[in-house]
Design a protein around this motif. Structure first.
Motif, PDB file in Angstrom:
ATOM      1  N   HIS A   1       0.753  -1.228  -0.034  1.00 14.76           N
ATOM      2  CA  HIS A   1      -0.168  -0.091   0.149  1.00 14.76           C
ATOM      3  C   HIS A   1       0.832   1.291   0.127  1.00 14.76           C
ATOM      4  N   LEU A   2       1.881   1.330   0.872  1.00 15.02           N
ATOM      5  CA  LEU A   2       3.072   2.401   0.797  1.00 15.02           C
ATOM      6  C   LEU A   2       3.584   2.674  -0.676  1.00 15.02           C
ATOM      7  N   ALA A   3       3.679   1.660  -1.298  1.00  9.69           N
ATOM      8  CA  ALA A   3       4.354   1.609  -2.787  1.00  9.69           C
ATOM      9  C   ALA A   3       3.291   2.303  -3.364  1.00  9.69           C
ATOM     10  N   GLU A   4       2.350   1.824  -3.579  1.00 11.85           N
ATOM     11  CA  GLU A   4       1.045   2.505  -4.217  1.00 11.85           C
ATOM     12  C   GLU A   4       1.032   4.045  -4.099  1.00 11.85           C
ATOM     13  N   ILE A   5       0.897   4.320  -2.693  1.00 17.38           N
ATOM     14  CA  ILE A   5       0.638   5.921  -2.193  1.00 17.38           C
ATOM     15  C   ILE A   5       1.929   6.568  -2.707  1.00 17.38           C
ATOM     16  N   THR A   6       3.182   6.183  -2.389  1.00 15.55           N
ATOM     17  CA  THR A   6       4.156   6.982  -3.083  1.00 15.55           C
ATOM     18  C   THR A   6       4.533   6.907  -4.385  1.00 15.55           C
ATOM     19  N   GLY A   7       4.279   5.973  -5.030  1.00 18.99           N
ATOM     20  CA  GLY A   7       4.765   5.592  -6.318  1.00 18.99           C
ATOM     21  C   GLY A   7       6.267   5.105  -6.504  1.00 18.99           C
ATOM     22  N   LEU A   8       6.622   4.480  -5.153  1.00 17.85           N
ATOM     23  CA  LEU A   8       7.971   4.196  -5.027  1.00 17.85           C
ATOM     24  C   LEU A   8       7.825   2.458  -4.655  1.00 17.85           C
ATOM     25  N   PRO A   9       8.584   1.601  -5.423  1.00 18.02           N
ATOM     26  CA  PRO A   9       8.133   0.401  -5.003  1.00 18.02           C
ATOM     27  C   PRO A   9       9.046  -0.567  -4.156  1.00 18.02           C
TER      28      PRO A   9
ATOM     29  N   LEU B   1      -6.711   5.659  -5.977  1.00 20.15           N
ATOM     30  CA  LEU B   1      -5.543   4.956  -5.470  1.00 20.15           C
ATOM     31  C   LEU B   1      -5.828   3.216  -5.558  1.00 20.15           C
ATOM     32  N   ASN B   2      -4.811   2.631  -5.840  1.00 19.57           N
ATOM     33  CA  ASN B   2      -5.170   1.163  -5.885  1.00 19.57           C
ATOM     34  C   ASN B   2      -4.679   0.484  -4.578  1.00 19.57           C
ATOM     35  N   THR B   3      -5.664   0.984  -3.756  1.00 12.76           N
ATOM     36  CA  THR B   3      -5.663   0.160  -2.254  1.00 12.76           C
ATOM     37  C   THR B   3      -7.082   0.029  -2.093  1.00 12.76           C
ATOM     38  N   PRO B   4      -7.312  -0.905  -0.918  1.00 10.18           N
ATOM     39  CA  PRO B   4      -8.670  -1.397  -0.751  1.00 10.18           C
ATOM     40  C   PRO B   4      -9.882  -0.287  -0.408  1.00 10.18           C
ATOM     41  N   ALA B   5     -10.993  -0.509  -0.899  1.00  9.46           N
ATOM     42  CA  ALA B   5     -11.966   0.386  -0.354  1.00  9.46           C
ATOM     43  C   ALA B   5     -12.087   0.046   1.109  1.00  9.46           C
ATOM     44  N   ALA B   6     -12.784   1.195   1.731  1.00  8.80           N
ATOM     45  CA  ALA B   6     -12.970   1.249   3.405  1.00  8.80           C
ATOM     46  C   ALA B   6     -13.558  -0.049   3.835  1.00  8.80           C
ATOM     47  N   LEU B   7     -12.802  -0.407   4.940  1.00  4.37           N
ATOM     48  CA  LEU B   7     -13.717  -1.682   5.827  1.00  4.37           C
ATOM     49  C   LEU B   7     -14.330  -1.066   7.076  1.00  4.37           C
ATOM     50  N   SER B   8     -15.307  -1.466   7.475  1.00  2.69           N
ATOM     51  CA  SER B   8     -15.802  -1.217   8.664  1.00  2.69           C
ATOM     52  C   SER B   8     -15.281  -1.658   9.873  1.00  2.69           C
ATOM     53  N   GLU B   9     -15.562  -1.267  10.865  1.00  6.50           N
ATOM     54  CA  GLU B   9     -14.990  -1.947  12.306  1.00  6.50           C
ATOM     55  C   GLU B   9     -15.255  -3.151  12.379  1.00  6.50           C
ATOM     56  N   ILE B  10     -16.229  -3.861  11.956  1.00  2.00           N
ATOM     57  CA  ILE B  10     -16.400  -5.294  12.318  1.00  2.00           C
ATOM     58  C   ILE B  10     -15.517  -6.010  11.387  1.00  2.00           C
ATOM     59  N   GLU B  11     -15.438  -5.736  10.061  1.00  2.00           N
ATOM     60  CA  GLU B  11     -14.687  -6.346   9.199  1.00  2.00           C
ATOM     61  C   GLU B  11     -13.342  -6.215   9.292  1.00  2.00           C
ATOM     62  N   LEU B  12     -12.773  -5.181   9.735  1.00  2.00           N
ATOM     63  CA  LEU B  12     -11.458  -4.943   9.773  1.00  2.00           C
ATOM     64  C   LEU B  12     -10.993  -5.745  11.026  1.00  2.00           C
TER      65      LEU B  12
END
Ligand SMILES: Cc1ncc(COP(=O)(O)O)c(C=O)c1O
Ligand SMILES: Cc1ncc(COP(=O)(O)O)c(C=O)c1O
Lengths: 508, 437, 508, 437
Positions: free
Chosen positions: C134-142, D27-38
Motif C-alpha cells: 500500500h505504501l508503494a502505491e501511495i508513494t509511487g516508489l516500489p 489509489l489502488n488500495t482497498p475500499a474502506a472496511l467497517s470496524e467489524i470487518e477490519l
C-alpha cells in the motif's frame, strides 16, 4: 487563596457544549459493513403505520473525533477515586482494581448471552457458585442470591423474604405482623424498601451514645405486630452495635426477624460475621465492600444473604452444583423452588460485577481481606483523632470504618456543613457525606477506606483544620466556596422549581 | 500509624466488638492469587463458556449488536468509572452533563417528553412503571399481555405482590403472535396500567396506537416495554403511538451481553408525570455568574428525602452503563441507528424467509416483526439447538419450552447487523441437516 | 481575562510529587506468583562479585493505588489531541483511532516474539507485506523497508542507500561526491542525517516566493561533488515545490539522487505521488500521515521507500512472498542481499506502528485517504484566510496542508511569536510550531490536519485575532502569558546552565 | 467551507501542483472496511501467528515478562498517548515529569549518573553509544566482543560505516561463553570504545569490572549493553563495575513483544559527558513564582538547533514506551524488580539443570548466567525446535544457526518468571521425546 491548599492548583479546563449543540447535518461517526443480503422493499416488511416517520430528527450527527473530544473534555470536570481519596461516608469509595476490569472483559464472559444453554455456560455458573460460597463464608449466612442489582434492590429482596417466611410460618396470622422497625439513623432506602414490601415503618430512637435504644426497641416489640428490624451494623454513625446479639434476641423473641443493611461491611470482613451475631438476612454492596466501580452512580450489585431457614424463599433461579465430570464441577440453574419470592430482575443479576467481586476476593486472599478491613478502620480512627481538636464529634466512642463530625463549632460564625464541604473542594478533596445520618444536626460522615495512605490522610486533616481556622477568621471565604472550580454553587432550588430535564432545539 | 493514635495492635481497632462475636480464625476463602494466576483462572473458566465464541442468533431480551471501539475507551476513563454519584455538582459536571444528554436521547428515541437517569434494567423499569401508574391513577389493577417477556412478567409479579396491585394476564393471539383483541377489552375503570411490549417477546410488533386508545378511553395509562432498543431506529415511537410510560432495556446500545448484566433500564414518560418518576433526574441549573451546569433535581421524590414515601427505593442505578449507551447513541448517531435498525430488519427478513423454506420448519406467527421471530421445527427445539451447537458451532436460538412448556418445538431466532449472510446461510443449512439426523 | 476565551475555564488541577517523594519503605504494588521451582543457594548460581549489592536503594516503593493516582494526576497536566486541535506545523497531529489501538493489542500480534520461526508468524509477515504494497502505491516508489523507527531514522536509511548506490555506481570515484544539498528551510534532522551518513552539507537558498532557488541549485550542482538533494515537499513553509520535476532533473543530470522528506505527505496522499515527480527515495512518518499516536514523543515509524533501482540497497531483512498454500499466501524473510546497507535496527522495526498504519489505510479506504488529504488542505486554507487580516503572511501563495505566519506586525508592540504562542494556551489551544522553519523570522507554522471541524477552526481563528488585538491594546498581557496555567514560563536558561537531570535523595 | 474561502471544488485546493503530477485515478488500495470487518481481518491474520499463543522460551533480545494490568490503562490515557513531544512545558508537565522519573529510574537501575529520555531501542542506543565515545575521546576505533547480540553488532556496523570509525570484533571464549581474554588486550591508544554486553547474547555474565579497567587503562570508554533489563534487579550494575556508557533494551519493563517493536532504548552515562548525550533530556526548572516544573533541556546538542553538528539525528524517540517502562518500574518497584529477577535466575537455573540431564543435551558454556543459556542438542536445532512447536506446542528456543552457521545443534533458551514449573517440565520432557523421533 490559602497557602494551606497543597493538593491542587488552578489550571485551564476545557469547555464543552452539549452534543446536540455540536451536531452538524451529515456528519457520521460509525462504520457498519454494507448490507450483505438481498434487500426487500420496506413496505413488504413493515407497514407504513408501524414505521418511524420523523427521520430521527434531533439525534446528533457527529464524527468519531467529535465524540472522543466531547467525552474526554467532559470527563475532566469530574473528581474520581483515581485522582485522590473520596471520603464519602457510607459509600466506601475504594480503589477499583484494573485487573478486575480486565477480568470482566474476558471474551468468554463478556460475549456470553444470558440465555445460553447451561452446558455451554459452565464457566459462568461456576463464577456465581464460587462467589456465593465466599460470600457465605464472609457473612456467616449460607443462603445467597446474587440477583439484586444494588443495595436497595437487595433490601427489597431480603425484606420480601422475611415477609414470605412469616406468611409461611404464621399463615393468615401473618397479616398482623406488618411493622418493620427501623432506626432513625437508617439510610433512606431502608424505609423505602420496607414500604415496597408492604410494611409500615416504625422508627427506633438512638441513644445519646449513638446506638440502638434497647428500651425503645423492647417497647416497640411488645405489640405483637413486629415483622422485623432493619439494622445497619456498624451503624450509619460508624459505631458497632455492641448489643447486636441482644437486639436480635429481642426481635426474635417478639416473633420478628432481623435484617442487616450490609453497606458497612467494610468494617467487618474477616473480623466478625453477621451470621454469628444472630442476623437472619443481609444484603451486601459489591460496589462498596468488594470494590466494583461506582461508575458515576452505578451499576451496583446487592447480593442477599440469609440463614438456612430462609433459603427456600430466595429468588429464582439459583445455581446448584450437580456432579463432577473429568475433574471439573458442573452446575445448573434450579427454577423449581415453590417458596421463592419470585424473580427480582431479568436474567441473573449484574453479572459483570460478580466477576469483579470474585476477582477482588481472590486477589486479596483471606489475609488480604482482613488487612483491608484493618486499614479501613485504622484510617478512620486516624482521621477521628486528627479532627477532634477542631470539630465537634458528637459520639465519643472510637469509630469503626467511618466517623461522624458536626458543624456545631463552626455554626457560631455562620459556617455550616455545606460550606465546609464546598470549601474542601477548593482544597482539592471530594467532600465527605453531609447531612446524613439525619439524626445528627449538620452531620459530616467521613469514610476514608483502606485506599489512601498516610500522606493524603495528613493532607486531608490539615485541610479540614485549615478550614476550621478560616471559619473563625474569614467565614465568608468558606461560605462562598468553592471559589476555584469552573462553576460555582448552582441554584438547585430554581432548577427544581422549573425543571429543564432535556435539551430541546432552540426553535421549540 | 497505630502508634499515632495510641494503639498497640490492629486487634485493638475492634475493641468495640464483643469478644464472642469476633471471628477467631482466618476466613475460609482462598489465599491471595497473583495477577498471572488470577487471569489464568478466569480465562480457563471463560473457556468453559462455549456459547460466547459462536455465531449466535440469541435474543429474547439481550442482543448482540456491534459495539464501536470508542465506547470502552471512554468507559474506562478513570474520571468516569471511578467517580461516585454526582452529589457535588462543582466537581461532577462530566457525569451530570452526560446524564442530561442520556435523558434527552432517551426522549428522542422513545418519542417521550422526560426520561430519568436510568433504572437497573428493562424488567425492573417495567415493574416500577406499573407502580408509578398506580401512583398516578390511584387505581390498583394492571393488565398485561402474555406476549410480554416472561421474565419481565415475573419481575412485575414480584414487585407488585405486596403493593396491593392486582396483575391480570391476557393471552396473546396464537395466530398473529400479537396481543389478543381481548387485551383492549380487559381494560376497565379500575385499571391503572395496560402493559404491552413491542416488538413483543415473539418479535412481533404490537398495534400500540390502538392499545393506547383503549387504555385512555378508560383513564388507564399505557405502559410500553421495549427489550430491543434498536427497534427505535425503525419503528414508530411509543410516544407517537400515545404511550404514557415507556420503559426499555438499553443493552442493545453499546453494552456487552455479559451473561445478563449489568444492563440499563430506560424510563420515559410525559412531562406532567415528572414528579412521579422513580429514580434520579438531572436538570439544568445556573450558578451566580449565570454559567450553565447540571444538577440532580426533584430529589424530594427520592428515598433519601422522602424515605418510605419515595417514588421508589432505588438509589444506585446504572450510571456507567447509561454512559456506555450515551456514547453509543452519539457515535452511531442519527444515521447509524437508522442504518443498524434497517440492517436488523432486512437480515431478519432474509433469515426468516430462508428458514421457512427448509423442510419441516415454519413460522407460526403472522404479525409484522423487527429482528426476532419464532420458528417451529420438526423436533424438540432443545434437542435441535443443542445439536446445532455441538455439530455446527452455532447458537441457533432460544427454545421456548422454558417459558411455554406446551410448545416443545418452537424457538426464538434473532438476527442483527452483526450476523453475516454467511452465518445466516450456515444456520439455515445447519437446521436442515441436524433435523435430518 | 478576555471574554474571547471560550474554549477553557479555570478549574482546580491536582498536584503530584515525584514518585520518589511518595515512596514509603515496605509498600508494594506488584503481585507475582510464588516461586514454584526448588530454590538454589544464590552463591551457587551467581558469585558474590556479580551480584547487585545496593538492595536497589532509591527505587520507589509504592502501592498500586499510588501508581494509578500518580499517573492519572500527572496526565491531567497534558494537552492532547483528544482535548482539541493541536495545530503543530510539520507534526501532523491527527486523531489516533481507538480501533487502531485495539488492532495493535490483538494477542496474536502483541504476544508474538520477533524471533519466532517464520512459519509460526505468517500473519505478522503478511501485515508487513501488505503495508509495503500500500505504501508503494501511495508513494509511487516500489522498494520499501519498514525497519526505520522514526522519520530521522528513515532519513539516515535513505541517505545511506543513496551513498551505497553511488559507491556501487561510481566505485572509487564516488568519494568525490560527498555533498548533500539541503534547503535552508529544511528540518534539522535532514542535515544531521546527512552528516551521519558521511556527507557534508551545502545549503540551498529559498526564493522570496518560498520555493527552492533553481539558480542556486544549478550553481551548487555544477561542481560535480553533489551526491544528492534532500527536499521536503510540500516544503516546510507549506508550499508545493511546483518545480519539483525540474529540480529532480537538475540533480539527476548532475549525477546525484533526490531524497524527499515525506513528513508532509498529509498534503499529497491520493493526490500526487513522489515517485511520479522524479524522487528517488523518501521516508514516510507513519506517526504523522498514517495517524499512529505520538505518545508524548514517540514511538514513530519511518518507512523508507525507493525506486526499483535503489531496492537492492534497502536494509535487511526484507519480506518476500513465496507461494500460495490453500488459498493463503506465505511469506519469508530474505537476508541474502549483498548490496544492502545492512541493518538499521534489531528485529524488524516498530511493528506495532505498522499494524496501526495498515488499520488506518484499510479503514479509510482509497477514497477516505484522498478525502482526508482534501480536508487537511481545506482546513489549512481556511485558517490562512481567517488570519490574513491580522497576521503577516510572508508568502502569498495559497498553502497546502499547513501555513506559515509571522509576528512582524505584533513585534512593533514588543509582542513576539513566543508570546503569541503562550497566549494561545490561555485561550485553550496548543500553540502552533514556532520559530520553524528557521528562514522565516518569528515563524508560526500552523497545521490543523483533517481532524478538526469548522466550529473549532473558527474558535482558533477568533482566538488568534483576539490575541492580535490584545497585542495592540495590552501587549503586557500577551508577553506575560500564559496566565492561567498551573505553572508559568519556566526558566529554561537556568535549567540548561546547571542541569538537574534526575532526582536525588535530599541527604545527597 | 470551500465556499467560505472562495473555492468551487476540492480539486482547486491542489492548483499549485502541476497538472501532470496529479494522480488522476483512485489509489489502488482497498475500499474502506467497517470496524467489524477490519477486526475480523486482523484477528484472522493474528491467528496465523501460532507462536504467539504458546508457552515460550524465546529470549535473545526480547523477553516475555509479566506486564501488570495497570500499565496499559495508563498508556491508553488520552492525555498520554495522544500528546506530542512536550515542547510547551506549561501544558505538558505530565509527560515531562514522567520522563524525569524515567531518567532517574534508568540511572538507579544502571548505576549511572545521567540518562536520556530514550532511544529507539537497545541496538540503536548501542550504535549511538559508539558514536558518542568517538566524540568524547576523539578516537576512531571501536572494539567489540562477538558475544554481543549479533543484530546489535550489525546495527553498529551500519551506523559507523560512514563515520570514520573502525569496528574490530574479538571472538568470545568458546568454553565459558564469555568474552575472551584477548578482548581486553585488544584495547589500544586509538580505541574510543570497548563494547561488551552483559549478560551477553549467550546469557553469560561478563566480567565487566575487569573490562572497565582494561578500557580505562588505555583511555578508552567502556560501553556496556544490556538486552535483558530485568538483570538489573540481580546483577551488579554496570555503573558499579566502572562502565562509562550503559545502554539497554527496556522492553523487559512492561512492553509487549509485538514482533520486535516498538521497544525502548535506555541510555545512561557519567555526568561529565551529559553534553555529549544523543537524544532528549528533561531537566528541572522553575517559574517566576518559584514553582517547580520540568523542561526539555540542553537542546543545543540536538538536530533542530545544531543541525549537522548535533550529537545525533534523533528527534521522535520512544516516549510512550518510556512511559510504559516507567509505570512498570514504579509498579514493580524496588521489591518487585528484585523478586522478578530472582525468579528468572532461579527458574533458569532449574531449567538448565533439568535440560542438561536429558540424554543427548548439554550446556556448552560454563560462564555464570542470569536467565538465558545455550543448549547443545543431538540434532539440528531448527528441526528439533520446529518439531517441538508442532508436536508439543512449545516455543523451545532460538536456533543459533541463523547467527552462527557453524553450530547447527545449538539453541538459546530463556526462562522468566512467567514460565511455570509445569511449562519447564513440559519443555524438558518435550526435548527428550522429540529428539528420539
Ligand atoms: C447504609 C446504606 N444502605 C443502603 C444503601 C443503598 O445501596 P444502593 O445505593 O446500592 O442501592 C446505601 C448506599 O448508598 C447505604 O449507604
Ligand atoms: C519536516 C520533518 N522532517 C523530519 C522530521 C523527523 O521525523 P522524526 O521526528 O520522526 O524523526 C520531522 C518531525 O519532526 C519533520 O517535521
Amino acid at each position: 487563596m490559602t497557602d494551606g491548599i497543597t493538593k491542587v492548583t488552578s489550571h485551564i479546563s476545557p469547555n464543552e457544549q452539549l452534543i446536540f449543540e455540536r451536531s452538524q447535518q451529515g456528519r457520521i461517526g460509525y462504520r457498519l459493513p454494507a448490507l450483505d443480503v438481498d434487500e426487500s422493499p420496506i413496505d413488504e416488511l413493515l407497514p407504513q403505520e408501524f414505521r418511524r416517520d420523523d427521520d430521527l430528527e434531533g439525534v446528533p450527527e457527529v464524527s468519531e473525533v467529535d465524540v472522543i473530544r466531547h467525552f474526554v473534555r467532559m470527563s475532566t470536570w469530574n473528581y474520581s477515586i483515581d485522582l485522590g481519596m473520596y471520603p464519602l461516608g457510607s459509600c466506601t469509595m475504594k480503589y477499583n482494581s484494573r485487573l478486575n476490569e480486565r477480568v470482566a472483559r474476558i471474551a468468554g464472559f463478556a460475549n456470553l448471552h444470558p440465555l445460553t444453554e447451561e452446558h455451554d455456560a459452565q464457566g459462568a455458573l461456576q463464577v456465581i457458585y464460587e462467589l456465593e460460597q465466599h460470600l457465605a463464608e464472609i457473612t456467616g449466612l449460607p443462603g445467597i442470591s446474587l440477583q439484586p442489582a444494588a443495595g436497595a434492590h437487595g433490601e427489597m429482596t431480603g425484606i420480601m423474604i422475611i415477609r414470605a417466611f412469616l406468611d409461611a410460618r404464621d399463615g393468615a396470622n401473618a397479616s398482623g405482623r406488618r411493622t418493620m422497625l427501623i432506626p432513625d439513623s437508617a439510610h433512606g432506602t431502608n424505609p423505602a424498601s420496607a414500604h415496597l414490601s408492604g410494611f409500615s415503618v416504625k422508627t427506633i430512637r438512638s441513644t445519646a451514645e449513638g446506638l440502638t435504644d434497647l428500651d425503645h426497641l423492647r417497647e416497640l416489640c411488645s405489640h405483637g405486630d413486629v415483622a422485623g428490624l432493619m439494622l445497619t451494623n456498624p451503624n450509619t454513625l460508624g459505631l458497632f452495635e455492641r448489643n447486636i446479639k441482644q437486639i436480635c434476641d429481642i426481635v426474635h423473641e417478639a416473633g420478628g426477624l432481623v435484617y442487616m443493611d450490609g453497606a458497612n461491611m467494610n468494617a467487618l470482613v474477616g473480623i466478625a460475621r453477621p451470621g454469628d451475631m444472630g442476623v437472619d438476612v443481609i444484603h451486601l454492596n459489591l460496589h462498596k465492600t468488594f470494590s466494583t466501580p461506582h461508575g458515576g452512580g452505578g451499576p451496583g450489585s446487592g447480593p442477599c444473604c440469609c440463614t438456612k431457614e430462609l433459603e427456600p424463599f430466595l429468588p429464582i433461579p439459583r445455581v446448584v452444583k450437580t456432579d463432577w465430570t473429568v475433574g471439573e464441577p458442573t452446575f445448573r440453574f434450579e427454577y423449581n423452588r415453590p417458596q421463592s419470592i419470585g424473580r427480582v430482575k431479568a436474567f441473573f443479576g449484574n453479572y459483570g460485577m460478580m466477576l469483579r467481586a470474585l476477582s477482588y476476593i481472590l486477589t486479596h486472599g483471606n489475609d488480604g481481606l482482613r488487612e483491608a478491613t484493618e486499614a479501613a478502620v485504622l484510617n478512620a480512627r486516624y482521621i477521628a483523632n486528627g479532627l477532634t481538636p477542631d470539630y465537634d464529634k458528637p459520639f465519643s466512642s472510637p469509630p469503626m470504618h467511618e466517623v461522624v463530625f458536626t458543624d456545631k463549632r463552626q455554626t457560631r460564625k455562620g459556617v455550616h456543613t455545606l460550606d465546609i464541604a464546598k470549601r474542601l473542594i477548593d482544597y482539592g478533596f471530594h467532600p465527605m457525606t453531609i447531612y446524613f445520618p439525619l439524626i445528627v444536626q449538620g452531620a459530616m460522615l467521613i469514610e476514608p477506606t483502606e485506599s489512601v495512605g498516610r500522606q493524603e490522610l495528613d493532607q486531608f486533616i490539615a485541610a479540614m483544620r485549615s478550614i476550621a481556622n478560616e471559619a473563625l477568621e474569614d467565614p465568608e471565604l468558606v461560605r462562598s466556596a468553592p471559589n476555584s472550580t469552573r462553576i460555582g454553587r448552582l441554584d438547585e432550588a430554581a432548577a427544581a422549581r422549573k425543571p429543564v430535564l432535556r435539551w430541546k432545539p432552540k426553535s421549540d | 500509624m497505630l502508634e499515632a493514635i495510641g494503639l498497640k495492635s490492629a486487634e485493638e481497632l475492634f475493641d468495640s466488638i464483643p469478644q464472642e462475636l469476633l471471628l477467631k480464625r482466618p476466613l475460609n476463602t482462598p489465599a491471595a492469587l497473583s495477577e498471572i494466576e488470577l487471569l489464568n483462572r478466569f480465562e480457563q473458566m471463560g473457556k468453559r463458556n462455549a456459547g460466547a465464541g459462536r455465531p449466535s442468533f440469541l435474543g429474547g431480551g439481550a442482543y448482540s449488536h456491534y459495539i464501536p471501539t470508542i465506547v470502552d475507551h471512554i468507559l474506562t476513563r478513570s474520571e468516569f468509572f471511578t467517580a461516585y454519584t454526582p452529589y457535588q455538582p462543582e466537581i461532577s459536571q462530566g457525569t451530570l452533563q452526560t446524564i442530561f444528554e442520556f435523558q434527552t436521547l432517551v426522549c428522542q428515541l422513545t418519542g417521550m417528553e422526560v426520561a430519568n437517569a436510568s433504572m437497573y434494567d428493562g424488567s425492573t423499569a417495567l415493574a416500577e412503571a406499573v407502580l408509578m401508574a398506580e401512583r398516578v391513577t390511584r387505581r390498583s389493577k394492571a393488565i398485561a399481555s402474555s406476549s410480554v417477556h416472561p421474565q419481565y412478567l415475573e419481575v412485575i409479579k414480584t414487585y407488585v405482590q405486596h403493593a396491593g396491585i392486582h396483575l391480570d394476564l391476557v393471552s396473546f393471539d396464537s395466530l398473529t403472535g400479537q396481543s389478543a383483541a381481548a387485551l383492549a377489552d380487559a381494560v376497565d375503570d379500575e385499571t391503572a396500567a395496560l402493559v404491552v411490549q413491542s416488538p413483543n417477546f415473539f418479535g412481533c410488533i404490537e398495534d400500540v396506537a390502538k392499545l393506547a386508545d383503549a387504555a385512555h378511553a378508560k383513564g388507564a395509562l399505557l405502559v410500553v416495554a421495549v427489550t430491543e432498543a434498536m427497534s427505535f431506529g425503525a419503528l414508530k415511537t411509543p410516544g407517537a403511538c400515545g404511550a404514557d410510560i415507556v420503559v426499555a432495556e438499553g443493552q442493545s446500545f453499546g453494552v456487552p451481553l455479559s451473561f445478563g448484566g449489568p444492563y440499563v433500564g430506560l424510563f420515559a414518560t410525559r412531562e406532567k408525570y415528572a414528579r412521579q418518576i422513580p429514580g434520579r433526574l438531572v436538570g439544568e441549573a445556573f450558578d451566580r455568574q449565570g454559567r450553565r451546569g447540571f444538577v440532580l433535581t426533584l430529589a424530594t421524590r427520592e428515598q433519601h428525602i422522602r424515605r418510605e414515601k419515595a417514588t421508589s427505593n432505588i438509589c444506585t442505578n446504572e450510571g456507567l452503563i447509561a454512559l456506555a449507551a450515551t456514547v453509543y447513541m452519539e457515535t452511531m448517531g442519527r444515521r447509524g441507528i437508522q442504518e443498524a435498525a434497517h440492517q436488523c430488519l432486512q437480515k431478519a427478513a432474509y433469515a426468516a424467509r430462508r428458514i421457512a423454506s427448509v423442510k419441516g420448519f415454519s413460522l407460526p406467527f403472522s404479525g409484522p416483526r423487527f429482528n426476532e421471530f419464532v420458528v417451529r421445527g420438526p423436533l424438540d427445539a432443545g434437542e435441535l439447538l443443542s445439536r446445532l451447537g455441538k455439530d455446527k458451532g452455532i447458537e441457533g436460538g432460544i427454545p421456548l419450552w422454558r417459558f411455554f412448556p406446551d410448545w416443545p418445538n418452537d424457538f426464538l431466532v434473532c438476527v442483527t447487523e452483526t450476523n453475516t449472510r454467511a452465518e445466516i446461510d450456515a444456520l439455515v443449512e445447519g437446521l436442515g441437516s441436524v433435523s435430518n439426523q
